[in-house]
Design a protein around this motif. Structure first.
Motif, PDB file in Angstrom:
ATOM      1  N   ILE A 190     -58.113 -98.798 123.032  1.00 13.77           N
ATOM      2  CA  ILE A 190     -59.363 -97.999 122.471  1.00 13.77           C
ATOM      3  C   ILE A 190     -60.855 -98.566 122.353  1.00 13.77           C
ATOM      4  O   ILE A 190     -60.721 -99.785 122.002  1.00 13.77           O
ATOM      5  N   HIS A 191     -61.571 -98.475 123.506  1.00 17.79           N
ATOM      6  CA  HIS A 191     -62.967 -99.142 123.339  1.00 17.79           C
ATOM      7  C   HIS A 191     -63.829 -98.048 122.720  1.00 17.79           C
ATOM      8  O   HIS A 191     -63.986 -96.923 123.000  1.00 17.79           O
ATOM      9  N   ARG A 209     -51.997 -92.990 111.471  1.00 18.31           N
ATOM     10  CA  ARG A 209     -51.348 -92.771 112.749  1.00 18.31           C
ATOM     11  C   ARG A 209     -51.173 -94.109 113.525  1.00 18.31           C
ATOM     12  O   ARG A 209     -50.001 -94.237 113.892  1.00 18.31           O
ATOM     13  N   PHE A 210     -52.202 -95.046 113.653  1.00 20.68           N
ATOM     14  CA  PHE A 210     -52.168 -96.121 114.342  1.00 20.68           C
ATOM     15  C   PHE A 210     -50.662 -97.064 113.993  1.00 20.68           C
ATOM     16  O   PHE A 210     -50.001 -97.652 114.689  1.00 20.68           O
ATOM     17  N   VAL A 218     -54.491-101.792 120.534  1.00 18.85           N
ATOM     18  CA  VAL A 218     -55.694-102.569 120.458  1.00 18.85           C
ATOM     19  C   VAL A 218     -57.059-101.795 120.526  1.00 18.85           C
ATOM     20  O   VAL A 218     -57.307-100.732 121.278  1.00 18.85           O
ATOM     21  N   PHE A 219     -57.956-102.206 119.564  1.00 19.13           N
ATOM     22  CA  PHE A 219     -59.130-101.782 119.506  1.00 19.13           C
ATOM     23  C   PHE A 219     -60.267-102.921 119.870  1.00 19.13           C
ATOM     24  O   PHE A 219     -60.271-103.965 119.396  1.00 19.13           O
ATOM     25  N   VAL A 220     -60.976-102.468 120.922  1.00 22.44           N
ATOM     26  CA  VAL A 220     -61.913-103.252 121.608  1.00 22.44           C
ATOM     27  C   VAL A 220     -63.370-102.624 121.032  1.00 22.44           C
ATOM     28  O   VAL A 220     -64.037-101.607 121.406  1.00 22.44           O
ATOM     29  N   HIS A 221     -63.856-103.520 120.047  1.00 25.88           N
ATOM     30  CA  HIS A 221     -65.318-102.985 119.308  1.00 25.88           C
ATOM     31  C   HIS A 221     -66.372-103.475 120.528  1.00 25.88           C
ATOM     32  O   HIS A 221     -66.247-104.298 121.266  1.00 25.88           O
ATOM     33  N   ALA A 243     -53.748-101.653 109.430  1.00 30.49           N
ATOM     34  CA  ALA A 243     -52.815-100.746 110.047  1.00 30.49           C
ATOM     35  C   ALA A 243     -52.215-101.532 111.262  1.00 30.49           C
ATOM     36  O   ALA A 243     -51.741-100.749 112.089  1.00 30.49           O
ATOM     37  N   GLN A 244     -52.471-102.865 111.412  1.00 28.90           N
ATOM     38  CA  GLN A 244     -51.662-103.760 112.146  1.00 28.90           C
ATOM     39  C   GLN A 244     -52.179-103.460 113.729  1.00 28.90           C
ATOM     40  O   GLN A 244     -51.647-103.500 114.736  1.00 28.90           O
ATOM     41  N   VAL A 245     -53.620-103.069 113.678  1.00 34.23           N
ATOM     42  CA  VAL A 245     -54.310-102.810 114.840  1.00 34.23           C
ATOM     43  C   VAL A 245     -54.854-104.302 115.150  1.00 34.23           C
ATOM     44  O   VAL A 245     -55.366-104.967 114.674  1.00 34.23           O
ATOM     45  N   THR A 246     -54.731-104.727 116.652  1.00 35.58           N
ATOM     46  CA  THR A 246     -55.487-106.160 117.167  1.00 35.58           C
ATOM     47  C   THR A 246     -56.740-105.616 117.478  1.00 35.58           C
ATOM     48  O   THR A 246     -57.194-104.841 118.369  1.00 35.58           O
ATOM     49  N   GLN A 247     -57.735-106.582 117.034  1.00 28.33           N
ATOM     50  CA  GLN A 247     -59.011-106.179 117.150  1.00 28.33           C
ATOM     51  C   GLN A 247     -59.733-107.031 117.978  1.00 28.33           C
ATOM     52  O   GLN A 247     -59.703-108.515 117.656  1.00 28.33           O
ATOM     53  N   LEU A 248     -60.431-106.860 119.096  1.00 24.38           N
ATOM     54  CA  LEU A 248     -61.277-107.491 119.742  1.00 24.38           C
ATOM     55  C   LEU A 248     -62.733-107.154 120.074  1.00 24.38           C
ATOM     56  O   LEU A 248     -62.990-106.089 119.454  1.00 24.38           O
TER      57      LEU A 248
END
Length: 337
Positions: A190-191, A209-210, A218-221, A243-248
């Protein structure tokens, strides 16, 4: 079941999404800036509307016409400049596989999940994109899912836009549920710029939900300056981390905004403090109306050399350019002179 505090959060982000500033003069008044902005600048709204959420405005320095956050969103007369090489569709993406879906990369597809944005950044490479021809309703999403299901080489789905987090939590939940049934898809990326301009968008429901998905999320800020990262945003990033989301993060190199070693190094440090890894540093996509933001490739290489001397390697983003028609990002060779 949605808890009371979650109802408050949910309502809060939607209210903030509608309570945006669209008039440059109002923005100048809010920031107590008396001069600098003129009628020729205001006319640039005809080229691309202005839209700025108030939580983002709250991060801007009052009385400073050169505030780096303000400069990202303020229309200026320089947008009328016609410069060779700057075009309306710099990435050659205005022809899609099916409406609302782009398949530029072999193993990945991009879904234009929502065509609106919370903030209109003046350097946006899709400022001329024909969103009216690519709006995607639920049937369009079903068509996209069928396309994804038909190609076993696709292992990652990217939600973009516009901004995909303009969609409500239940819409994202529905799409994820359908996508989870396609066995060859492993990741959902998700961008979004929404968390940094309206941090309350990262709701407990969305994070829950994630956290329960079989997909790696994967969340791309999209953050360009360290001043964008405050405690409220960091709290939102922590909800995603839990929520165990990988953030970039990906950053656009912008003249007069972040084109210094000190600024880019401070940004990388601030991102890591928020548990976000620097990912890409993009050279500007040469979109018509944004030439005044461009930083020459030679200067970008010098900036990267400075970052390599200043930061540990894991905090140095990859310098890239995206070229229309290419099937991947193009890394910039730092050794070339």
């Amino acid at each position: 079941m949605i808890q009371r505090n979650e109802v408050h959060l949910h309502n809060n982000w939607q209210k903030e999404l509608t309570n945006v500033v669209t008039d440059p003069k109002e923005l100048m008044q809010t920031l107590e800036i008396d001069s600098f902005f003129g009628e020729k600048d205001a006319a640039a709204r005809q080229l691309f509307p202005m839209r700025v959420p108030r939580p983002f405005i709250a991060k801007m320095r009052k009385g400073d016409p050169n505030d780096p956050l303000l400069r990202q969103v303020l229309p200026l007369h320089t947008e009328f400049l016609q410069k060779a090489g700057y075009v309306k569709d710099p990435l050659a993406e205005q022809e899609s596989a099916i409406p609302g879906l782009l398949h530029k990369y072999q193993s990945r597809v991009l879904v234009l999940f929502k065509t609106g944005c919370a903030v209109n950044c003046r350097y946006c490479f899709r400022r001329h994109f024909p969103y009216q021809d690519n709006q995607i309703n639920k049937q369009g999403l079903r068509n996209a899912l069928e396309y994804i299901n038909s190609d076993s080489k696709i292992n990652e789905v990217i939600l973009s836009g516009g901004d995909p987090l303009m969609a409500k939590d239940d819409s994202i939940d529905w799409f994820m549920t359908q996508l989870e049934q396609i066995t060859h898809v492993k990741r959902l990326r998700i961008h979004s710029r929404l968390p940094v301009v309206i941090p309350s968008r990262i709701t407990d429901t969305l994070c829950a939900r994630f956290s329960t998905s079989r997909l790696k999320v994967v969340f791309v800020h999209h953050i360009n300056h360290p001043n964008e990262i405050d405690e409220v945003f960091k709290a939102a990033a922590q909800r995603l981390k839990a929520a165990q989301v990988t953030q970039l993060n990906q950053t656009v190199l912008l003249k007069g905004i972040n084109d210094s070693v000190d600024c880019l190094a401070e940004l990388s440090e601030a991102l890591f403090d928020a548990d976000i890894l620097p990912y890409y540093l993009h050279l500007l996509d040469k979109v018509e109306g944004a030439s005044h933001f461009d930083v020459e490739e030679k200067e970008a290489r010098l900036l990267m050399a400075g970052l390599l001397e200043t930061l540990p390697g894991f905090l140095v983003p990859k310098l890239v350019r995206e070229i229309g028609g290419k099937r991947s990002k193009t890394p910039i060779d730092l050794q070339l002179q």
